[in-house]
Design a protein around this motif. Sequence first.
Motif, PDB file in Angstrom:
ATOM      1  N   LYS B 237       0.851  -1.196   0.000  1.00 30.33           N
ATOM      2  CA  LYS B 237       0.000   0.000   0.000  1.00 30.33           C
ATOM      3  C   LYS B 237       0.878   1.234   0.000  1.00 30.33           C
ATOM      4  N   HIS B 253       3.828   9.615   8.448  1.00 27.54           N
ATOM      5  CA  HIS B 253       3.546   8.240   8.834  1.00 27.54           C
ATOM      6  C   HIS B 253       4.676   7.699   9.721  1.00 27.54           C
ATOM      7  N   CYS B 290      -4.128  -1.879  10.354  1.00 29.50           N
ATOM      8  CA  CYS B 290      -3.001  -1.285   9.648  1.00 29.50           C
ATOM      9  C   CYS B 290      -1.869  -2.301   9.538  1.00 29.50           C
ATOM     10  N   ASN B 310      -7.085   6.886   3.910  1.00 32.21           N
ATOM     11  CA  ASN B 310      -6.064   7.762   3.349  1.00 32.21           C
ATOM     12  C   ASN B 310      -6.463   9.195   3.655  1.00 32.21           C
ATOM     13  N   ARG B 320      -1.745   7.431   5.306  1.00 32.42           N
ATOM     14  CA  ARG B 320      -2.649   6.366   5.691  1.00 32.42           C
ATOM     15  C   ARG B 320      -2.362   6.002   7.147  1.00 32.42           C
TER      16      ARG B 320
END
Lengths: 315, 328
Positions: B237, B253, B290, B310, B320
């Motif tokens: 992803k 992230h 996740c 997202n 994300r």
Amino acid sequence: MVGYFLKRLAMLIPVLLGISVIVFFIMALIPGDPAQAILGSYATAENLANLRADLGLDKPVFQRYFIWLGNLLQGDFGSSYTLNRPVIDEVLDRLGPTLLLAGTALVLCSIFGLLIGVITAVKQYGWQDRFFTLIALLGISTPSFWLGLVLILAFAVKLNWFPVSGMFAVYGGGDLPDLLYHLALPALTLAAVATGVIARLTRSGMLEILRQDFVLTARAKGLSERKVIWHHAFKNALVNIVPVIGIQAGFVIGGAVYIETVFQWPGIGRMLVTAITTRDILLVQGGVLVVATCYVVFNLVADMVQHLLDPRISI
Amino acid sequence: MKENLSSLLEVRNLTIDFHTMDGIARAINGVNFSLFKKEKIGIVGESGCGKSVTVLGIMGLLQKPPAKVREGQVLFKGRDLLTLPEREFAEIRGSKISMIFQNPMTSLNPVFTIGNQMGHVIRIHQGLRKKESIEKAIELLQEVGIPSPEKRIDEYPHQLSGGMRQRVMIAMAISCRPQLIIADEPTTALDVTIQAQIIDVIQDIIDRFESSLILITHDLAVVAETVERVLVMYAGKIVETGSVQELFESPKHPYTQGLLGWITNIETERGKLPTIDGMVPSIFNLPEGCSFSNRCKQCIPICIRQEPPNIEIKPGVLCRCWLYSEER
């Protein structure tokens, strides 16, 4: 390039000498007395001794080898006592049909073997793969003399499509169609094993090559799948297959001994079988030497072709 | 985000599975991104995160089977490449979109000369004659900085060094002036001294030909100096998208933060390099929430239960991660 070829040609000399040693001593060491074979079992000891002296068999074996080799180098292969003619004439007469048979078989097994190999690799695990792999396996594992007999029974005796044996029709034959008509069954039989071997090797070679990065590059360039397979992958795979075809050429000539016997083909193989049973030692030695030389030459040609295909190979 | 009209390539919800003996591997899980004309983007992430599969999927070069595109679209100038007949797709490959691969040592066919291999691609896409295609190839080799190209053209790949071979690959890739060049770790297999040269060549070519670039790399330094926008991938992803500057200055992230951790570390102190603890989850058995939750130091309960959306943190910066969501 030329240097490489000359070097390879020079390497033929020791190989051929080695072959002459093996051919001579194997025939010299096997039991059985040619003089006895010629004169029959009621010959007197005196007659046998005289004949041995005439044939030079009373001399030590090493001396006999060098005499034989010396004569060979002058083109004199000796004389066959059963046929009463020079060995070289007989061998050369018989070599033509054998080369024709073996050559046809070699062409057949190369075409079918390569084709089957590429198809099975491209369609890995598909029905084509399973079907042709089975055929190839059958080809490898069927004894060729048995296959020959089965083919004769099916296509010559039952269906009457092909002649049972021989090289030409006894009456009115002798032209090319007649020759091909007689050649079909023995050539197919002889090609069966080699086809299987080449097909399996081509399959694994192609599978290996198709995984390579440069095949991905070729696809990324926008080449059609057919071009990728036959142009980029196949030429690479061929580099490793060509030497095996060379070896198969040798096996095909060796296998001709059975096939010529089964199909009554007037080649060197059948000549050898007869010569061995009659202890015609000079004829056997000459015949085997010529067959072995063909084997070596085929391998040499294969190596040279491999060299031409792959610029990385050199010795 | 700019309008769709000006985008050259748009990847929508690309999902690719590999059907193997061990089960179904979910290699790419809903990848979305777009690339504008003349834009240069980078895809970073560790080995096995799906970078290469993504671009091979775009190029239609995955072996099917085992690969299977479950869903998604790859719109190149508005046309979905994935539904194109193979023939039309092949016409685009190498001419409109071309690719430079990771290992120049194995990417060239060993039994054909350089000229022969370059000639192929020029002839099939431009319909030139053999002689013209060789002249064109010599020109191209000159463009990528290969000395005495008229001699090199008749040589085989094994006679060239790794750097030279990669230049040949680049020359081949630009032979039809593609609108998009995909470079899949073009410097990974090269010596450090050669890497910079190759990156320079690629950058120079992209600028001169006004192509777009997708650069896949592990090397964050290369990313920083080559591309404008970065996609960070993790377990199939895209977990973060943003401009290079944004990404390096304030990674959002937790995975990106971990990835960039060592850069700041070298500047400040000596000692053990920081690592991201734990392992990438198996793509045969991805977690429900996740994918990064098992390694994340800032993991909160919802991360394990539910996949994060997202989230657009600011224009052009997508992440994300539940940490930036108001719904958590």
